[in-house]
Write an enzyme that holds these catalytic residues in place. Structure first.
Site, PDB file in Angstrom:
ATOM      1  N   ALA A 150      -3.933  -2.112   7.920  1.00  0.00           N
ATOM      2  CA  ALA A 150      -5.201  -2.246   7.198  1.00  0.00           C
ATOM      3  C   ALA A 150      -6.363  -2.316   8.190  1.00  0.00           C
ATOM      4  O   ALA A 150      -7.508  -2.533   7.804  1.00  0.00           O
ATOM      5  CB  ALA A 150      -5.171  -3.509   6.338  1.00  0.00           C
ATOM      6  N   ASP A 205      -1.604  -5.341  13.459  1.00  0.00           N
ATOM      7  CA  ASP A 205      -2.295  -6.560  13.896  1.00  0.00           C
ATOM      8  C   ASP A 205      -1.443  -7.800  13.659  1.00  0.00           C
ATOM      9  O   ASP A 205      -0.983  -8.050  12.541  1.00  0.00           O
ATOM     10  CB  ASP A 205      -3.619  -6.728  13.136  1.00  0.00           C
ATOM     11  N   ASP A 222       3.790  -3.252  10.509  1.00  0.00           N
ATOM     12  CA  ASP A 222       2.376  -3.583  10.513  1.00  0.00           C
ATOM     13  C   ASP A 222       1.921  -3.570  11.979  1.00  0.00           C
ATOM     14  O   ASP A 222       2.755  -3.508  12.889  1.00  0.00           O
ATOM     15  CB  ASP A 222       2.221  -4.978   9.886  1.00  0.00           C
TER      16      ASP A 222
END
Length: 289
Positions: A154, A40, A38
């Site tokens: 995302a 962030d 991922d």
């Protein structure tokens, strides 16, 4: 055992299992390893000097490209939906449509701002975005050993890429799956491209990108880095997986979420703003212990 796994920030439900996975991956060799992460609050810091660091969306939301009215609207969305995102008592099925609703509304607001592509680099440079301590070693060492790094986010891909570009670590082994902006011929944001990637549909994103995983089918050993339970599905597209070692950053609401993280991740890093443990694991896997 890796010395850094004794760090005070490290929690493991089953240290023996972690050791077995590591040994199995070392035996297979680093040319069978891929890293899926991922972005962030996983590769970037959660906080610095007691102040929250921005996510890719925040970098844009807080910038001078966004009007005050728009900032207010985005803040209202955050205050409404973020508590839902991190609420362990709600099932994912219930959160899913709400996350889609949040991201969709936020993207619609951003499109109204007529953001220009050539301003993104300036916005990132002026932001408080910070990669975690030790990022240089992680990115450079993976590159030197030709280990693919897939960043699955995302957030906003254009901003994400600019952050790692400005940090000098956007190497050829790095691939990004994220939400990308769609600019018109004069370089103005008109929409977001393709399917929306949000925190709870990374599995679908992984399966949509089977071509990427097909290329990597000789790398069935995965080191996964995340900071939410939704990140655990990022490796679902990996074919014929042999081993996966999951490292989770628990940045916020520690007491409420600690047990669910320990149940889901092999190694949980509590309020650890560094990449010291992932780097130690990576060095171990590449024989640089």
């Amino acid at each position: 055992m890796i010395a850094e796994l004794s760090n005070p920030s490290v929690c493991m439900k089953n240290p023996q299992r972690v050791q077995e996975i590591l040994e199995s991956m070392v035996k297979a060799g680093s040319n069978t390893v891929q890293v899926i992460s991922d972005f962030d609050m996983t590769l970037t810091r959660f906080a610095y000097n007691g102040k929250r660091c921005p996510t890719c969306h925040n970098i844009l939301d807080n910038s001078r490209l966004i009007s005050n009215d728009c900032k207010e609207e985005l803040k209202e969305l955050l205050d409404t939906y973020y508590p839902i995102e991190i609420d362990c008592s709600r099932p994912v099925e219930e959160k899913l449509p709400l996350m889609v609703e949040w991201w969709t509304k936020a993207h619609e607001i951003l499109v109204q701002q007529e953001i220009k592509k050539d301003q993104l680099a300036i916005v990132v440079r002026e932001s408080e975005a910070k990669l975690r301590d030790g990022y240089q070693l992680l990115f450079d060492h993976l590159h030197e050993h030709s280990i693919p790094l897939l960043i699955f986010s995302a957030g906003i891909g254009d901003i994400l890429e600019e952050v790692i570009r400005q940090a000098g670590v956007f190497h050829p082994n790095v691939k990004v799956f994220s939400n990308y902006m769609d600019f018109d011929e004069s370089g103005v944001l008109r929409a977001f491209k393709g399917e929306l990637i949000h925190i709870y549909n990374k599995r679908e994103g992984a399966l949509l990108n089977t071509g990427h995983f097909q290329e990597l089918r000789t790398r069935p050993n995965v080191l996964l880095l995340g900071d939410s339970l939704g990140d655990l599905n990022m490796a679902d597209g990996v074919q014929d997986m042999e081993n996966i070692l999951k490292i989770g950053f628990l940045n916020d609401k520690v007491e409420e979420r600690k047990q669910s993280y320990l149940d889901a991740y092999d190694i949980v890093l509590v309020k650890d703003e560094t990449l010291e443990v992932p780097n130690a694991v990576m060095l171990y896997l590449t024989g640089n212990k």
